[in-house]
Write a protein that holds these residues in place. Structure first.
Motif, PDB file in Angstrom:
ATOM      1  N   ASN A 230       0.828  -1.223   0.000  1.00 49.80           N
ATOM      2  CA  ASN A 230       0.000   0.000   0.000  1.00 49.80           C
ATOM      3  C   ASN A 230       0.857   1.267   0.000  1.00 49.80           C
ATOM      4  OD1 ASN A 230      -2.494  -1.424   0.058  1.00 49.80           O
ATOM      5  ND2 ASN A 230      -2.279  -1.706   2.270  1.00 49.80           N
TER       6      ASN A 230
ATOM      7  N   GLU B 149       3.182   7.139   2.180  1.00 47.33           N
ATOM      8  CA  GLU B 149       2.366   6.217   2.968  1.00 47.33           C
ATOM      9  C   GLU B 149       2.751   4.789   2.601  1.00 47.33           C
ATOM     10  OE1 GLU B 149      -1.683   7.057   2.011  1.00 47.33           O
ATOM     11  OE2 GLU B 149      -1.763   8.901   3.181  1.00 47.33           O
ATOM     12  N   GLY B 150       2.393   3.830   3.473  1.00 50.09           N
ATOM     13  CA  GLY B 150       2.656   2.425   3.201  1.00 50.09           C
ATOM     14  C   GLY B 150       3.996   1.966   3.742  1.00 50.09           C
TER      15      GLY B 150
ATOM     16  N   SER C 109       0.847  -2.209  -4.238  1.00 55.20           N
ATOM     17  CA  SER C 109       1.397  -3.367  -3.536  1.00 55.20           C
ATOM     18  C   SER C 109       1.956  -4.354  -4.559  1.00 55.20           C
ATOM     19  CB  SER C 109       0.319  -4.064  -2.689  1.00 55.20           C
ATOM     20  OG  SER C 109      -0.165  -3.213  -1.659  1.00 55.20           O
TER      21      SER C 109
ATOM     22  N   SER D 126       2.311   4.740  -1.306  1.00 53.91           N
ATOM     23  CA  SER D 126       1.956   5.939  -2.080  1.00 53.91           C
ATOM     24  C   SER D 126       3.136   6.897  -2.077  1.00 53.91           C
ATOM     25  CB  SER D 126       0.734   6.638  -1.481  1.00 53.91           C
ATOM     26  OG  SER D 126      -0.413   5.828  -1.576  1.00 53.91           O
TER      27      SER D 126
ATOM     28  N   ARG E 138      -1.127   3.779  -3.477  1.00 55.55           N
ATOM     29  CA  ARG E 138      -1.501   2.579  -2.721  1.00 55.55           C
ATOM     30  C   ARG E 138      -1.129   1.301  -3.489  1.00 55.55           C
ATOM     31  NH1 ARG E 138      -5.630   6.103  -2.213  1.00 55.55           N
ATOM     32  NH2 ARG E 138      -6.898   5.002  -3.752  1.00 55.55           N
TER      33      ARG E 138
END
Length: 217
Positions: free
Chosen positions: A6, A59-60, A25, A8, A23
């Motif tokens: 995930n 993020e992630g 993966s 970003s 996001r």
């Protein structure tokens, strides 16, 4: 194993927000070299730098369960006022390797003559690329990261020698290469992905990846 969960990543260009990953993966397994196709300006270098840990995602999470190289051509950690000889020994100590071996290996692969003992800050871009490639080969990683946009050497003999060593390493190592050319990907990988609109589309064969890439560009 190298895994994005995930993840970003975006940045502000001055006029708009450029999305690299949204996001996303995916996983790179050892023994399964991967070529990532993306047009220029879509964030190939940012993606490869995140794999190496040189840039953090917005993020992630990024998990690294093996030894992952710095990107081919990356000169971070190298001290410009020191010679290639001194830098090779310094980097060897950082990785807990035999400094004499790393120094001798780089000197042989680079074949820079007396320049190997001169400050790297005096090198041309081609000479710096030769030292960087030699250093990457000396350290031995599980996954080698290659960014086609990095500086490359125009010395034919060096390319032959270094290319032969890399080909031998790839018998037991894995490559992740980012490129805007299918021909480049075909040299290193049997599987490919396409970076498009913040998503990474994975394919089990090069033909399917090429079809999407040609359609999207």
């Amino acid at each position: 194993m190298l895994e994005f969960v995930n993840v970003s990543k975006s940045f502000w260009t001055g006029t708009q927000r450029k999305v690299i990953l949204d996001r996303a993966s995916f996983r790179v397994e050892l023994g399964q070299s991967l070529g990532i196709l993306a047009p220029n300006g879509t964030g190939k270098t940012t993606l490869i730098n995140m794999m190496a840990g040189l840039e953090k995602p917005d993020e992630g999470e990024i998990y690294r369960g093996c030894r992952i190289s710095f990107p081919l051509g990356f000169m971070g950690g190298v001290v410009a006022r020191l010679s290639a000889s001194e830098n090779a020994r310094y980097i060897a100590h950082l990785y807990g390797l035999d400094a004499d071996y790393v120094q001798a290996f780089c000197r042989w692969v680079c074949d820079l003559g007396e320049y190997f003992d001169n400050p790297i800050g005096t090198y041309s871009s081609g000479m710096r690329a030769r030292f960087s490639f030699s250093l990457m080969l000396a350290l031995e990683f599980d996954i080698y990261l290659i960014d086609e946009g990095m500086p490359s050497s125009t010395d034919a003999e060096f390319n032959r020698r270094a290319g032969s060593i890399l080909a031998d390493r790839l018998k037991s190592a894995t490559v992740v290469i980012v490129s805007h050319q299918m021909q480049t990907v075909e040299r290193f990988a049997q599987k490919a992905a396409v970076l498009r609109d913040g998503a990474l589309y994975r394919f089990n064969n090069l033909e399917e990846a090429k079809a999407l890439y040609d359609y999207s560009t």
